[in-house]
Motif scaffolding. Structure first.
Motif, short mmCIF file in Angstrom:
data_model
loop_
_atom_site.label_atom_id
_atom_site.label_comp_id
_atom_site.label_asym_id
_atom_site.label_seq_id
_atom_site.Cartn_x
_atom_site.Cartn_y
_atom_site.Cartn_z
N LEU A 177 -10.36 25.35 37.77
CA LEU A 177 -9.24 24.57 36.69
C LEU A 177 -8.22 25.60 36.76
CD1 LEU A 177 -8.69 22.64 35.00
CD2 LEU A 177 -9.72 23.63 33.30
N MET A 178 -7.13 25.09 37.45
CA MET A 178 -5.31 26.10 37.28
C MET A 178 -4.75 26.07 35.93
SD MET A 178 -4.84 26.14 41.26
CE MET A 178 -5.32 24.28 41.87
N PRO A 179 -4.07 26.76 35.29
CA PRO A 179 -3.67 26.65 34.55
C PRO A 179 -2.46 25.22 34.43
CG PRO A 179 -2.45 28.81 35.39
CD PRO A 179 -3.67 28.12 36.40
N ALA A 180 -1.93 25.05 33.43
CA ALA A 180 -0.55 24.25 33.34
C ALA A 180 0.47 24.72 33.53
CB ALA A 180 -0.82 23.37 31.70
N VAL A 181 0.28 25.69 32.67
CA VAL A 181 1.82 27.10 32.60
C VAL A 181 1.60 27.49 33.73
CG1 VAL A 181 2.81 28.28 30.66
CG2 VAL A 181 1.70 26.29 30.21
N ILE A 196 -2.67 34.15 31.21
CA ILE A 196 -3.48 33.22 31.64
C ILE A 196 -3.86 32.69 32.46
CG2 ILE A 196 -1.73 30.65 32.87
CD1 ILE A 196 0.36 31.66 31.46
N TYR A 197 -4.86 32.36 32.87
CA TYR A 197 -6.29 32.43 34.25
C TYR A 197 -6.49 31.40 35.22
CZ TYR A 197 -7.07 36.53 31.38
OH TYR A 197 -6.40 38.00 31.49
N SER A 198 -6.81 31.31 35.90
CA SER A 198 -7.68 30.58 36.80
C SER A 198 -9.21 29.97 36.79
CB SER A 198 -6.86 30.34 37.89
OG SER A 198 -5.93 29.55 38.73
N TYR A 199 -9.57 29.16 36.33
CA TYR A 199 -11.29 29.43 36.70
C TYR A 199 -11.57 29.37 37.89
CZ TYR A 199 -9.89 29.88 31.29
OH TYR A 199 -9.83 30.03 30.52
N LEU A 203 -15.91 27.87 35.98
CA LEU A 203 -15.63 26.71 35.51
C LEU A 203 -17.39 25.72 35.58
CD1 LEU A 203 -13.47 24.28 35.16
CD2 LEU A 203 -13.87 23.48 37.34
N PHE A 245 -2.37 25.83 23.74
CA PHE A 245 -1.30 26.75 24.86
C PHE A 245 -1.09 27.60 23.32
CE2 PHE A 245 2.80 29.41 25.78
CZ PHE A 245 1.70 30.00 27.66
N GLU A 290 -3.04 30.10 27.22
CA GLU A 290 -3.77 29.31 27.70
C GLU A 290 -5.55 29.33 27.82
OE1 GLU A 290 -1.43 27.32 30.70
OE2 GLU A 290 -3.15 25.81 31.90
#
Lengths: 582, 582
Positions: A70-74, B39-42, B47, B139, B154
């Motif tokens: 899951l990547m961020p929207a922002v 702000i991170y990617s999971y 996840l 956010f 986020e």
């Protein structure tokens, strides 16, 4: 689920801004509510269908070996500046600033973020191939959001990104995703076509769109019913309709055609088939520091120009239509009776491949109210440049030689695309190959518009009463409508018994215990589109019967009470299984 | 899942910006990667845990009768203007403009959107109560994002909003959510406390925070081990530590205390307990068109001021600390030796409830290097205003009379809150009551920080090797570590057999077939925190044994090969069930 504890928000009228049937029905069925232009809330009944689409998509992505993240929207602007899209992407990219005045975007897509992950985490060919996917909310700032979830601004998308060591491996990853998409749309139970976005050949193409077939679709698709050929009309190859050119049979002759500028009118006046006339289209391309080049494109009278193919021809990239002044200057006459013969200034002539094999045809005379008939290549004018510049028509031969094409309309719900090294080059995403040398990763990207699938499913499956869901993504598979749940013990007991039996069988059932009148109940569930309905009433029960009606049935069928649950369970299971094995 | 087809991205070192253990371990275990500040990617392994938290939360929300919907991330400013929060909300609200220069926010919360839905869809008391929830990405533009997912910008949140016809019904809705939260955190298997955000009494409170207990928590919580009393120290009621005031025994006397401005130093010099000294705190409140009011707050020397309680006292809303100039002007002396006796100008005196019952105490003399000892209320200075203005300490009596309080630290992961009519009044969300009269809906809101739960779970459960997941939210429940999967047929066959058996039993198992050395394998899975491990090696197999080790075990246990799968299955099931019934 019992209806009294659920949230049913059906409406008699659709909002005035709902132009298409899926938008109207999703609002009327209480699936969505507008929050701002192109931005919706999904009410409980709408979310149920979304989750079912997501589940099918996830199962098929996992089965194909893709890994969910899951990547961020922002997303930070820096990544978009690296890829070049900070500049290239138009105003649909929602650019924002945080409290420190740093630039960000609300992501319409995630190539940059995922490439950044890959370049940091993947060092060696041993880690390849890998395919990451997510189900995520995206934002695309459409200038004119419309059609409900079909062209919204905020929407849910499944996007996957594959990373491979070479083209052969990319082709394999692509094929896996292509096959997964076929399974997804088959399981959902939609009529769809995989359409080559460029040339229509499934084997060699680096890009396919998946279209749900619907009369209201915004894309025209050419397909061959006798094969798997399918292409967007924009891209479908048009073969010449005449294999060889007949010898000239007429003399060239200037002919008065007063007031008859259009091919149809000329054909009628001269009493010849429209297929003997030529449509002249005048284009211009700029030349730095010199006059623009003027092009005359010749199409058969019943054909139309394909601007995508035209734009790909040598010298015609970035073409525009010639101005009236340029036309007068070049042809000595205003638009209306133009042709390749007797021009005032030299032009470049391109003949569509069908036109190139015509003889004794009719062109404009470059003189108001006159055409030239009996025109022949070589004899009356030089051999032209020949190219495929027209849109295919129904009945044209399929490029794969398997028979005539047909045309249908489709709604794009998925797209698979071989990106190659576009992003890995720009963002320096390399790995060490077997020889220890850095090489750019080959990428593919693969999208499914989750929320769009709902709209497309409705555009394909509705009637005057409302939505007709396939079982796979219906908010409920079965509705139980007891007549007098609050008044009749017999009805209530039977309804509760059926409810328990269906739930125990894993059927997604709703029991309408709201106490509404039958007319209101039926109208609600027909509008919402639940595929199977059982009506339990005192009268029927006395005879040991229930009324069963599938959403597509015009009439109800009587079922023995004791069989009803099993009949419905079998029907739901058969429907779900038919999708699985399709 | 087989590890060779999964994405494992463990790191030896944590990034330098990771200040707390959960942040360090989530990065090192390959759960998260930073995209921008906060702000991170999971990544896939992260996840998996997120989805497990979400699933438990959804199951308990559904069980409590809440209905899932999905509201948009991007929300129109108009709704926030209506509620007043467009102005009230600070710079944490990310305000953006679309391509048409219209104002939007990227939603930190959804009271406005859900109230807008309710006012449009709910017309009658018959439609109430209803509780909508969503699991959605939010956010919040933190000025200094830090601590990984604990204070990100986020993040994923479950937010629920209840609508009721009256206070009694709201109290019921609130109780349902409270109970659901207890089930959620019990099922996850975390040590937690429900903490009254205001006064600590679970029955009457309109707001509770759910804290995961962890030494690294940023909130101090006072609780009574002998009862269910728990309150944030900010809010916990401090009872007077002396039930009655003793009669004066000393004469009031000015005493030299050179260089001893602090209570501790005075007590030491005078050889008296710190509990006999008084700390004076000088506050100011503004008066329009007049001088500010100066307040002297008196606390026992070992106590500290509670600014939340102080701000709620009559006249002290919006207080500030007095400036040095104001202090000199009022007391005739700079800060250091201040007290309530012999001030230059009149002041308002508030004594903490413990101070109010003290006698023969020591205050500053309003003269540098001097204190006054033997001070007594009534005799030496007028009776003060009495209020609870201090923070409770461990050992203080619990307000419910059930014994002494203890203090622990916690991480807030959930919050339930009775909003009342705040938003329904502002946004005119009314329904028609039984008499056909419009009345405002009573609202509650209920949040769980899904991503924060992961961080909190780690802060509570880790060791030097890495994370120790509870089974409920572990990315995998069991890891199989074959020694020589690629070399030994016996090992591979046994590993595959175990893998199949565990999968068939519904266990979330990963088979490490990467071919890494044992040390690397073990370190990876200990870092990742998989709760159960089976090691399959040739040596053991010869004796018909496998090595089993739970993540918390210091040593491995030998299990007969034929029992291994069942033993592990039972352990996982028991762990999951213990959470369910807790």
């Amino acid at each position: 689920m019992k209806a009294s504890r659920f949230f049913i928000a059906t409406l008699k009228e659709a909002p005035t801004d709902a132009e298409i049937v899926s938008h109207q029905l999703m609002v009327r069925a209480g699936m969505i509510r507008r929050v701002a232009g192109g931005i919706y809330s999904y009410l409980p009944i709408g979310l149920r269908s979304i989750r079912k689409v997501e589940t099918i998509v996830r199962e098929e992505m996992n089965r194909a070996g893709a890994l969910e993240l899951l990547m961020p929207a922002v997303q930070p602007a820096e990544l978009w500046q690296e890829s070049g899209r900070w500049v290239q992407y138009g105003p649909e990219l929602l650019r924002i600033k945080d409290r420190h005045e740093r630039d960000f975007v609300v992501g319409p897509t995630h190539e940059e973020v995922v490439t950044d992950i890959a370049r940091r985490e993947i060092k060696s060919y041993r880690q390849l191939p890998v395919n990451f996917y997510q189900v995520q909310t995206k934002f695309r700032d459409e200038i004119r959001p419309r059609f409900g979830v079909m062209r919204g601004r905020e929407f849910i998308m499944k996007d996957a990104y594959s990373f491979d060591r070479d083209q052969a491996s990319l082709a394999e990853s692509y094929k896996k995703m292509f096959d997964a998409y076929v399974r997804v749309f088959s399981r959902i139970g939609l009529e769809f076509r995989a359409v080559a976005a460029d040339n229509g050949s499934i084997g060699g193409s680096g890009s396919h769109e998946f279209h749900v077939i619907a009369e209201t679709g915004e894309d025209a698709i050419a397909y061959c019913p006798a094969s798997d050929y399918a292409a967007n009309v924009e891209a479908a190859e048009a073969l010449p309709l005449n294999a060889t050119r007949a010898a000239p049979a007429e003399e060239m002759k200037k002919t008065a055609t007063p007031g008859k500028a259009k091919c149809e009118a000329v054909a009628e006046l001269l009493n010849i088939p429209l297929q003997r006339t030529i449509k002249s289209i005048i284009l211009a391309t700029e030349n730095e520091g010199a006059e623009p080049t003027i092009w005359l494109l010749m199409l058969r009278g019943d054909h139309s120009l394909n601007d995508v193919k035209t734009g790909k021809l040598p010298g015609l990239s970035g073409y525009r239509f010639a101005t009236e002044a340029e036309i007068v200057d070049t042809f000595g006459t205003p638009p209306g009776y133009l042709g390749p013969i007797n021009t005032k200034k030299p032009i470049k002539v391109i003949a569509d491949s069908t036109v190139a094999n015509m003889s004794d045809f009719v062109v404009g005379a470059n003189e108001v109210d006159y055409h030239i008939t009996g025109v022949n290549w070589g004899r009356d004018l030089p051999e032209p440049i020949v190219a495929d510049i027209r849109n295919v028509l129904a009945g044209d031969p399929s490029p794969d030689g398997k028979g005539p094409l047909e045309i249908c309309r489709g709604i794009e719900v998925g797209h698979v695309f071989q990106l190659g090294t576009k992003y890995s080059d720009a963002m320096n995403a390399t790995f060490l190959d077997e020889n220890g040398k850095p090489a750019p990763m080959l990428m593919g990207c693969y999208g499914i518009g989750i929320t769009r699938v709902l709209g497309a499913a409705i555009e394909q499956n509705f009637d005057a009463k409302g939505i007709i869901w396939p079982e796979s993504i219906a908010p409920f598979e079965v509705v139980l409508c007891p007549m007098g749940y609050d008044r009749s013990d017999a009805v209530r007991e039977q309804a509760d018994k059926l409810y328990a039996a269906l739930q125990a069988a894993g059927i997604d059932v709703i029991l309408d215990d709201r106490g509404e009148r039958p007319g209101v109940m039926f109208a609600d569930w027909e509008l919402i589109g639940v595929p199977h309905r059982l009506v339990i009433g005192d009268r029927g029960l006395k005879e040991g019967k229930l009324e069963y009606q599938a959403r597509r049935d015009t009439e109800a069928t009587l079922l023995p009470v004791e069989d009803a649950a099993n009949v419905v369970i079998e029907k739901v299971r058969a429907a779900l299984a038919s999708g699985v094995t399709r």
